[in-house]
Motif scaffolding. Structure first.
Motif, mmCIF file in Angstrom:
data_model
loop_
_atom_site.group_PDB
_atom_site.id
_atom_site.type_symbol
_atom_site.label_atom_id
_atom_site.label_comp_id
_atom_site.label_asym_id
_atom_site.label_seq_id
_atom_site.Cartn_x
_atom_site.Cartn_y
_atom_site.Cartn_z
ATOM 1 N N ASP A 299 40.886 24.209 -24.729
ATOM 2 C CA ASP A 299 40.193 24.579 -23.570
ATOM 3 C C ASP A 299 40.268 23.335 -22.423
ATOM 4 O O ASP A 299 40.178 23.572 -21.185
ATOM 5 N N GLY A 300 40.013 22.182 -23.090
ATOM 6 C CA GLY A 300 39.765 20.891 -22.253
ATOM 7 C C GLY A 300 41.253 20.427 -21.901
ATOM 8 O O GLY A 300 41.463 19.412 -21.274
ATOM 9 N N ALA A 301 42.202 20.881 -22.382
ATOM 10 C CA ALA A 301 43.705 20.353 -22.181
ATOM 11 C C ALA A 301 43.939 20.267 -20.780
ATOM 12 O O ALA A 301 44.545 19.355 -20.383
ATOM 13 N N PRO A 302 43.880 21.396 -20.004
ATOM 14 C CA PRO A 302 44.139 21.324 -18.761
ATOM 15 C C PRO A 302 43.903 20.109 -18.000
ATOM 16 O O PRO A 302 44.561 19.261 -17.105
ATOM 17 N N LYS A 303 42.569 19.835 -17.981
ATOM 18 C CA LYS A 303 41.928 18.622 -17.319
ATOM 19 C C LYS A 303 42.321 17.447 -17.891
ATOM 20 O O LYS A 303 42.599 16.668 -16.875
ATOM 21 N N PHE A 304 42.535 17.145 -19.221
ATOM 22 C CA PHE A 304 43.046 16.099 -19.812
ATOM 23 C C PHE A 304 44.399 15.597 -19.275
ATOM 24 O O PHE A 304 44.814 14.762 -19.124
ATOM 25 N N VAL A 305 45.383 16.817 -19.144
ATOM 26 C CA VAL A 305 46.885 16.670 -18.806
ATOM 27 C C VAL A 305 47.027 16.420 -17.610
ATOM 28 O O VAL A 305 47.610 15.267 -17.217
ATOM 29 N N ASN A 306 46.334 16.968 -16.791
ATOM 30 C CA ASN A 306 46.153 16.822 -15.125
ATOM 31 C C ASN A 306 45.808 15.143 -15.000
ATOM 32 O O ASN A 306 46.569 14.459 -14.161
ATOM 33 N N GLY A 307 44.667 14.665 -15.624
ATOM 34 C CA GLY A 307 44.277 13.334 -15.436
ATOM 35 C C GLY A 307 45.239 12.460 -15.887
ATOM 36 O O GLY A 307 45.230 11.335 -14.880
ATOM 37 N N LEU A 308 45.854 12.493 -17.104
ATOM 38 C CA LEU A 308 46.783 11.710 -17.577
ATOM 39 C C LEU A 308 48.206 11.561 -16.809
ATOM 40 O O LEU A 308 48.661 10.548 -16.412
ATOM 41 N N LEU A 309 48.545 12.705 -16.366
ATOM 42 C CA LEU A 309 49.771 12.655 -15.546
ATOM 43 C C LEU A 309 49.453 12.318 -14.206
ATOM 44 O O LEU A 309 50.373 11.653 -13.521
ATOM 45 N N ASP A 310 48.339 12.321 -13.695
ATOM 46 C CA ASP A 310 48.015 11.852 -12.494
ATOM 47 C C ASP A 310 48.088 10.122 -12.520
ATOM 48 O O ASP A 310 48.629 9.559 -11.639
ATOM 49 N N LYS A 311 47.659 9.734 -13.471
ATOM 50 C CA LYS A 311 47.763 8.264 -13.755
ATOM 51 C C LYS A 311 49.271 7.773 -13.957
ATOM 52 O O LYS A 311 49.542 6.901 -13.207
ATOM 53 N N VAL A 312 50.049 8.648 -14.480
ATOM 54 C CA VAL A 312 51.454 8.397 -14.824
ATOM 55 C C VAL A 312 52.199 8.248 -13.221
ATOM 56 O O VAL A 312 52.892 7.184 -12.945
#
Length: 131
Positions: free
Chosen positions: A115-128
């Motif tokens: 459930d928390g993956a979309p937010k985590f993925v979005n945040g990390l990829l934004d940093k990348v």
């Protein structure tokens, strides 16, 4: 005919198996994609994504690790890690549109991961993308 989303989803499954120590899966990629009806241009796309990610795995993992606020790569779930590895490959090495890659990764994480993956993925990829 398969879509790019379906091709990416298949690649995530392959990366998942590869990440769990099944390096031998590289011998069966063609057959697995064929079983999933990933053919022609989409098969070429999927193969380039899978092979490119595996070939650059060390650099990709370093990129992911450098953007983690806490913990390390081993703390990320296997599905989430596979999604991130593919997306980071596409952003850093494949020169695909960043917004498309991030959106695909978020949508795939909604379907395949926790459930928390979309937010985590979005945040990390934004940093990348901003690095």
């Amino acid at each position: 005919m398969a879509t790019r989303t379906q091709a990416r989803e298949s690649v995530i499954g392959l990366l998942y198996a590869y990440g769990l120590g099944n390096e031998g899966i590289t011998k069966f990629v063609d057959e697995i994609l064929e079983d999933k009806k990933i053919r022609n241009k989409q098969k070429d796309f999927a193969l380039s994504l899978f092979n490119g990610t595996v070939e650059n795995l060390e650099k990709i993992d370093e990129e992911i690790s450098s953007h983690l606020n806490q913990g390390d790569l081993n703390d990320i779930g296997s599905v989430e890690k596979s999604i991130l590895r593919l997306a980071v490959y596409e952003i850093v090495f494949a020169d695909l549109p960043k917004a498309v890659v991030i959106n695909e990764a978020i949508e795939l994480s909604k379907r395949l991961a926790s459930d928390g993956a979309p937010k985590f993925v979005n945040g990390l990829l934004d940093k990348v993308t901003k690095a």
